[in-house]
Design an enzyme around this catalytic site. Structure first.
Site, PDB file in Angstrom:
ATOM      1  N   GLY A  84      21.563 -78.606  -7.674  1.00  9.92           N
ATOM      2  CA  GLY A  84      20.133 -78.362  -7.567  1.00  9.92           C
ATOM      3  C   GLY A  84      19.784 -77.440  -6.416  1.00  9.92           C
ATOM      4  N   GLN A 193      14.650 -83.814 -10.635  1.00 11.75           N
ATOM      5  CA  GLN A 193      14.384 -85.239 -10.866  1.00 11.75           C
ATOM      6  C   GLN A 193      13.873 -85.515 -12.277  1.00 11.75           C
ATOM      7  OE1 GLN A 193      14.955 -87.995  -9.053  1.00 11.75           O
ATOM      8  NE2 GLN A 193      15.794 -86.893  -7.309  1.00 11.75           N
ATOM      9  N   CYS A 338      18.051 -87.470   3.481  1.00  9.31           N
ATOM     10  CA  CYS A 338      18.478 -86.605   4.580  1.00  9.31           C
ATOM     11  C   CYS A 338      17.845 -87.015   5.897  1.00  9.31           C
ATOM     12  CB  CYS A 338      18.112 -85.155   4.283  1.00  9.31           C
ATOM     13  SG  CYS A 338      18.166 -84.749   2.558  1.00  9.31           S
TER      14      CYS A 338
HETATM   15  C1  LIG Z   1      18.733 -83.860  -5.508  1.00 11.66           C
HETATM   16  C2  LIG Z   1      17.676 -82.841  -5.521  1.00 11.66           C
HETATM   17  C3  LIG Z   1      17.945 -81.510  -5.185  1.00 11.66           C
HETATM   18  C4  LIG Z   1      19.294 -81.073  -4.707  1.00 11.66           C
HETATM   19  O1  LIG Z   1      20.266 -81.137  -5.712  1.00 11.66           O
HETATM   20  P1  LIG Z   1      21.804 -81.098  -5.328  1.00 11.66           P
HETATM   21  O2  LIG Z   1      22.504 -81.082  -6.649  1.00 11.66           O
HETATM   22  O3  LIG Z   1      22.086 -82.314  -4.539  1.00 11.66           O
HETATM   23  O4  LIG Z   1      22.034 -79.849  -4.560  1.00 11.66           O
HETATM   24  C5  LIG Z   1      16.913 -80.601  -5.250  1.00 11.66           C
HETATM   25  N1  LIG Z   1      15.677 -80.974  -5.629  1.00 11.66           N
HETATM   26  C6  LIG Z   1      15.381 -82.229  -5.966  1.00 11.66           C
HETATM   27  C7  LIG Z   1      13.991 -82.572  -6.390  1.00 11.66           C
HETATM   28  C8  LIG Z   1      16.362 -83.219  -5.915  1.00 11.66           C
HETATM   29  O5  LIG Z   1      16.054 -84.468  -6.228  1.00 11.66           O
END
Ligand SMILES: *Cc1c(COP(=O)(O)O)cnc(C)c1O
Length: 410
Positions: A84, A193, A338
């Site tokens: 993501g 999400q 985080c």
């Molecule tokens: C988890 C998440 C990300 C990051 O995705 P990764 O695959 O961990 O890099 C970005 N945006 C949202 C809304 C997320 O929930």
């Protein structure tokens, strides 16, 4: 969060209730089984011309096609990424590059985006971009009319997430996208999400770019995709080979990509059923935890992700609550994943108007289809006990009870 001391308290063999599915999800059996052949006998490089390579190339094409079908896109509009965060980075840098060519250096977003968007926007500010971060209302909604008012002749991009990872609010993306289209501005949405949890169709939404990540819908970690509407050329993130139409060099992670496609197909097929069941479990959980005095639900009650519960409890620290719940075998989260190591409360909870002291006492529980009604009942029984325990040892709670301080949450 990791500390060796805390780990000692976890007895091996104890049943664990995993309610942190917004952070990551369990790999589904279907996804795992789809991946295995590509980690064993079918290990070819899709760029190779021989049979082994072409087998991998076929698997890559089929996975791209399956993912495209699940979100209503064309196979040529799907670019694989490492997840993501990379998809978000890629989308924002793509819009920035296109904007720079036209002398457009303004971006509109909002205050409750994921850090993958917010930190990329910070970087773009250093590159000379001006960023307007819109406020959200008390439930976490961006108002499409605010987007309209913020768009300027030099706006290169609007980026608003489909659903919030902390409070689960589902945004009016269709309306926001319509405003952008009307004004001829590119629109990106971080749907990490949402994809696999609520129906997402890129044409119905009307977005130009959309991010997704496999590990949020029971696929493997470290893989995701960016949808980029035909006619938009993504910027080159990694120089190298001709992979991903030359936009991202490097040998593709075939097992992960195949696993992502299998997981998304599985999630999409069950989206109505899982959505209905999770909504019921979520509402039961909210109802149960709302009985705790001086507690409040964060985010929208109705337009909310099926599995998301996020609440604040006055007079306690979310981190302590999490640790004690962990000892009792319940995995939850406080704000975003985080925040450990930082004393700042969640930017999302502050943006919806929670004062600092209340935002610190937050708990996010995110359910998946692997959770059971029995687990929900265990959580409903356990959380009030732990909240009670923490309040009894809290000097802040003492002051509140003695009237030396006023309750913020009634
Ligand atoms: C988890 C998440 C990300 C990051 O995705 P990764 O695959 O961990 O890099 C970005 N945006 C949202 C809304 C997320 O929930």
């Amino acid at each position: 969060m990791y500390s060796p001391e805390a780990m000692i308290l976890l007895k091996s063999g104890d049943r664990m209730i995993y309610a942190d599915n917004a952070a990551t999800t369990k790999l589904s059996r279907t996804a795992l089984e789809a991946m295995l052949p590509f980690m064993e006998e079918s290990f070819g490089n899709p760029s190779s011309l021989h049979t082994a390579g072409q087998e991998a190339a076929a698997a890559l094409f089929n996975a791209r096609k399956d993912i495209a079908d699940c979100i209503g896109a064309d196979v040529k509009e799907v670019y694989f990424t490492s997840g993501g965060s990379e998809a978000d980075n890629q989308a924002l840098f793509t819009a920035a590059e296109l904007g720079e060519r036209k002398g457009k250096k303004h971006i509109v977003s909002d205050k409750i985006e994921h850090h993958a968007v917010l930190h990329t926007l910070k970087k773009l500010e250093k590159r000379g971009f001006e960023v307007t971060l819109l406020d959200v209302d008390g439930e976490g909604f961006v108002n499409p009319e605010d987007v309209r008012a913020a768009i300027r002749p030099d706006t290169a991009l609007v980026t608003v997430m489909t659903a919030n990872n902390e409070i689960g609010t589902v945004m009016p993306i269709k309306e926001i996208a319509a405003v952008c289209r009307e004004r001829g501005v590119l629109f990106h949405t971080d749907a990490v999400q949402a994809v696999g949890h609520i129906p997402v169709d890129v044409n119905e939404l009307g977005c130009d770019m959309l991010s997704l990540a496999a590990h949020k819908f029971h696929g493997p970690k470290g893989t995701g995709a960016l949808y980029v509407r035909k006619g938009i050329t993504p910027s080159v993130l990694i120089e190298g080979g001709a992979q991903e139409r030359g936009r991202r060099g490097g040998t593709e992670n075939i097992p992960a990509i195949v696993g992502m496609a299998a997981a998304l197909k599985e999630a999409t097929a069950a989206i109505e059923k899982n959505g209905a069941e999770l909504t019921k479990m979520r509402n039961r959980l909210i109802e149960g935890l709302s009985k705790i005095p001086h507690s409040v639900l964060n985010g929208a009650a109705e337009k909310r992700l099926p599995g998301n519960v996020n609440m604040c409890f006055e007079g306690i620290e979310g981190e302590s609550l999490l640790l004690l719940l962990d000892i009792k075998g319940i995995c939850g989260s406080s704000g975003s994943a985080c925040t450990s190591g930082s004393l700042d409360p969640s930017h999302v909870l502050l943006a919806i108007g929670r004062p600092h002291e209340v935002a610190h006492g937050s708990l996010r529980l995110t359910l998946s289809a692997y959770n059971t009604d029995e687990e929900v009942e265990t959580i409903i029984k356990t959380v009030p006990e732990v909240v009670d325990y923490l309040r009894n040892i809290s000097p802040v709670w003492q002051d509140l009870r003695e009237g030396k301080r006023k309750y913020v949450i009634q």
